[in-house]
Design a protein around this motif. Structure first.
Motif, PDB file in Angstrom:
ATOM      1  N   ILE A 205     102.432  76.338  95.315  1.00 32.68           N
ATOM      2  CA  ILE A 205     101.636  77.754  96.177  1.00 32.68           C
ATOM      3  C   ILE A 205     101.621  77.470  97.240  1.00 32.68           C
ATOM      4  CG2 ILE A 205      99.723  79.462  95.457  1.00 32.68           C
ATOM      5  CD1 ILE A 205      99.303  78.430  92.719  1.00 32.68           C
ATOM      6  N   LEU A 206     102.509  78.286  97.274  1.00 27.02           N
ATOM      7  CA  LEU A 206     102.610  78.255  98.697  1.00 27.02           C
ATOM      8  C   LEU A 206     101.532  79.435  99.604  1.00 27.02           C
ATOM      9  CD1 LEU A 206     106.781  78.399  99.169  1.00 27.02           C
ATOM     10  CD2 LEU A 206     104.950  76.458  99.786  1.00 27.02           C
ATOM     11  N   VAL A 207     100.772  79.464 100.515  1.00 22.13           N
ATOM     12  CA  VAL A 207      99.863  79.839 101.118  1.00 22.13           C
ATOM     13  C   VAL A 207     100.473  80.007 102.911  1.00 22.13           C
ATOM     14  CG1 VAL A 207      97.695  80.364 101.484  1.00 22.13           C
ATOM     15  CG2 VAL A 207      98.349  79.090  99.174  1.00 22.13           C
ATOM     16  N   ASN A 208     100.933  81.414 103.339  1.00 23.20           N
ATOM     17  CA  ASN A 208     101.014  81.477 104.227  1.00 23.20           C
ATOM     18  C   ASN A 208     100.401  81.625 105.616  1.00 23.20           C
ATOM     19  OD1 ASN A 208     104.441  81.174 103.821  1.00 23.20           O
ATOM     20  ND2 ASN A 208     104.202  83.878 103.069  1.00 23.20           N
ATOM     21  N   ASN A 209      99.188  82.079 104.807  1.00 21.45           N
ATOM     22  CA  ASN A 209      97.831  81.803 105.978  1.00 21.45           C
ATOM     23  C   ASN A 209      96.961  81.247 105.952  1.00 21.45           C
ATOM     24  OD1 ASN A 209      99.222  83.473 107.790  1.00 21.45           O
ATOM     25  ND2 ASN A 209      99.835  85.591 106.017  1.00 21.45           N
ATOM     26  N   LEU A 210      96.701  80.460 105.206  1.00 19.31           N
ATOM     27  CA  LEU A 210      95.545  79.567 105.044  1.00 19.31           C
ATOM     28  C   LEU A 210      94.933  79.452 106.255  1.00 19.31           C
ATOM     29  CD1 LEU A 210      94.214  78.645 102.583  1.00 19.31           C
ATOM     30  CD2 LEU A 210      95.546  76.312 103.072  1.00 19.31           C
ATOM     31  N   LYS A 211      93.862  79.841 105.948  1.00 18.89           N
ATOM     32  CA  LYS A 211      93.278  79.695 107.140  1.00 18.89           C
ATOM     33  C   LYS A 211      92.332  78.220 107.407  1.00 18.89           C
ATOM     34  CE  LYS A 211      92.325  84.408 107.776  1.00 18.89           C
ATOM     35  NZ  LYS A 211      93.002  84.851 107.007  1.00 18.89           N
ATOM     36  N   GLU A 212      92.610  77.113 108.077  1.00 17.72           N
ATOM     37  CA  GLU A 212      91.795  76.218 108.163  1.00 17.72           C
ATOM     38  C   GLU A 212      90.519  75.895 109.231  1.00 17.72           C
ATOM     39  OE1 GLU A 212      91.224  72.297 107.017  1.00 17.72           O
ATOM     40  OE2 GLU A 212      92.773  73.133 105.782  1.00 17.72           O
TER      41      GLU A 212
ATOM     42  N   LEU B  15      99.410  71.488  86.447  1.00 18.53           N
ATOM     43  CA  LEU B  15      99.007  70.898  87.724  1.00 18.53           C
ATOM     44  C   LEU B  15      98.695  71.948  88.705  1.00 18.53           C
ATOM     45  CD1 LEU B  15     100.079  67.295  87.985  1.00 18.53           C
ATOM     46  CD2 LEU B  15      97.645  68.521  87.629  1.00 18.53           C
ATOM     47  N   PHE B  16      98.590  71.930  89.796  1.00 19.81           N
ATOM     48  CA  PHE B  16      99.238  72.946  90.946  1.00 19.81           C
ATOM     49  C   PHE B  16      98.974  72.749  92.132  1.00 19.81           C
ATOM     50  CE2 PHE B  16      96.669  74.923  87.320  1.00 19.81           C
ATOM     51  CZ  PHE B  16      97.541  76.321  86.602  1.00 19.81           C
ATOM     52  N   PHE B  17      99.444  72.385  93.009  1.00 22.45           N
ATOM     53  CA  PHE B  17     100.028  72.075  94.495  1.00 22.45           C
ATOM     54  C   PHE B  17     100.047  73.321  95.018  1.00 22.45           C
ATOM     55  CE2 PHE B  17     103.347  68.761  97.319  1.00 22.45           C
ATOM     56  CZ  PHE B  17     101.942  68.635  97.319  1.00 22.45           C
ATOM     57  N   ILE B  18      98.631  73.083  96.094  1.00 25.74           N
ATOM     58  CA  ILE B  18      98.898  74.101  97.530  1.00 25.74           C
ATOM     59  C   ILE B  18      99.428  73.646  98.112  1.00 25.74           C
ATOM     60  CG2 ILE B  18      97.420  76.002  98.129  1.00 25.74           C
ATOM     61  CD1 ILE B  18      95.200  74.928  95.340  1.00 25.74           C
ATOM     62  N   ILE B  19      99.995  73.967  98.676  1.00 23.51           N
ATOM     63  CA  ILE B  19     100.006  74.195 100.016  1.00 23.51           C
ATOM     64  C   ILE B  19     101.153  75.533 101.557  1.00 23.51           C
ATOM     65  CG2 ILE B  19     102.277  71.510  99.541  1.00 23.51           C
ATOM     66  CD1 ILE B  19     104.166  74.383 100.048  1.00 23.51           C
ATOM     67  N   PRO B  20     100.979  74.594 101.880  1.00 23.78           N
ATOM     68  CA  PRO B  20     101.225  75.922 103.521  1.00 23.78           C
ATOM     69  C   PRO B  20     103.043  76.171 103.596  1.00 23.78           C
ATOM     70  CG  PRO B  20      99.792  73.949 104.601  1.00 23.78           C
ATOM     71  CD  PRO B  20     100.346  73.636 103.455  1.00 23.78           C
ATOM     72  N   GLY B  21     102.949  77.546 103.718  1.00 24.92           N
ATOM     73  CA  GLY B  21     103.680  78.210 103.481  1.00 24.92           C
ATOM     74  C   GLY B  21     105.120  77.727 104.559  1.00 24.92           C
ATOM     75  N   ASN B  22     104.635  76.666 105.449  1.00 26.52           N
ATOM     76  CA  ASN B  22     105.543  76.097 106.758  1.00 26.52           C
ATOM     77  C   ASN B  22     106.035  74.936 106.075  1.00 26.52           C
ATOM     78  OD1 ASN B  22     102.825  75.450 107.164  1.00 26.52           O
ATOM     79  ND2 ASN B  22     103.196  75.301 109.862  1.00 26.52           N
ATOM     80  N   SER B  23     105.927  74.134 105.016  1.00 16.43           N
ATOM     81  CA  SER B  23     106.318  72.305 103.931  1.00 16.43           C
ATOM     82  C   SER B  23     107.400  72.822 103.848  1.00 16.43           C
ATOM     83  CB  SER B  23     105.046  72.612 103.565  1.00 16.43           C
ATOM     84  OG  SER B  23     103.664  72.675 104.272  1.00 16.43           O
TER      85      SER B  23
END
Length: 165
Positions: free
Chosen positions: A6-13, A40-48
């Motif tokens: 799952i790519l998340v473009n605007n994950l607010k850290e 399984l779910f691999f959640i990563i930022p969109g810039n990865s």
């Protein structure tokens, strides 16, 4: 195991109030739309950038019934750093969803990594496991890494279109 990235473009850290890319909202979306299809779910930022073959080998020893909460731990806080990607199992997300109301009410900070850590621990008593400590695969920050792509699980934080060799 069947997994999804799952790519998340605007994950607010941190630094902003929870918004559309809040980690708890992402878990709710996964639960609603993907939980029955994937284990399984691999959640990563969109810039990865991911290395698919390494992910397959990395996840092969896991069982569908495992409570998996894994990622690269922050040296400062000990929580899984969302910016480096996190791996969650279906079983863990199922248990977290039963406590989502508590999680939403008890956000302690704008730090999404900390909020996730608190929520997962409250629901499952599982803390972040850093599998990179004992794995030949690494999660590396893109701009500062000298790790060859073949030995990386993922590179995160890419800010330019450089190519890794």
């Amino acid at each position: 195991l069947v997994y999804i990235v799952i790519l998340v473009n605007n994950l607010k850290e941190s630094g902003t109030k929870a918004g559309p890319s809040d980690i708890l909202d992402i878990l709710a979306q996964i639960s609603t739309h993907h939980l029955t299809q994937y284990q399984l779910f691999f959640i990563i930022p969109g810039n990865s950038a991911l290395h698919g073959k390494n992910i397959k080998q990395f996840t092969a020893p896991l069982s569908p019934s495992d409570l998996v909460y894994a990622g690269q731990k922050s040296s400062m806080t000990g929580t899984c750093e969302l910016q480096a990607g996190i791996l969650l199992s279906r079983e863990l997300i199922k248990q977290v969803m039963t406590k989502m109301e508590w999680c939403a009410r008890n956000r302690v900070s704008y730090d999404q990594s900390q909020n996730l850590e608190n929520c997962v621990f409250h629901a499952t008593k599982v803390k972040c496991h850093d599998p990179f400590e004992e794995s030949p695969y690494k999660a590396q920050e893109y701009e500062s890494s000298s790790t060859p792509f073949d030995s990386a699980l993922l590179f995160y934080g890419a800010t330019s279109p450089k190519t890794k060799n």
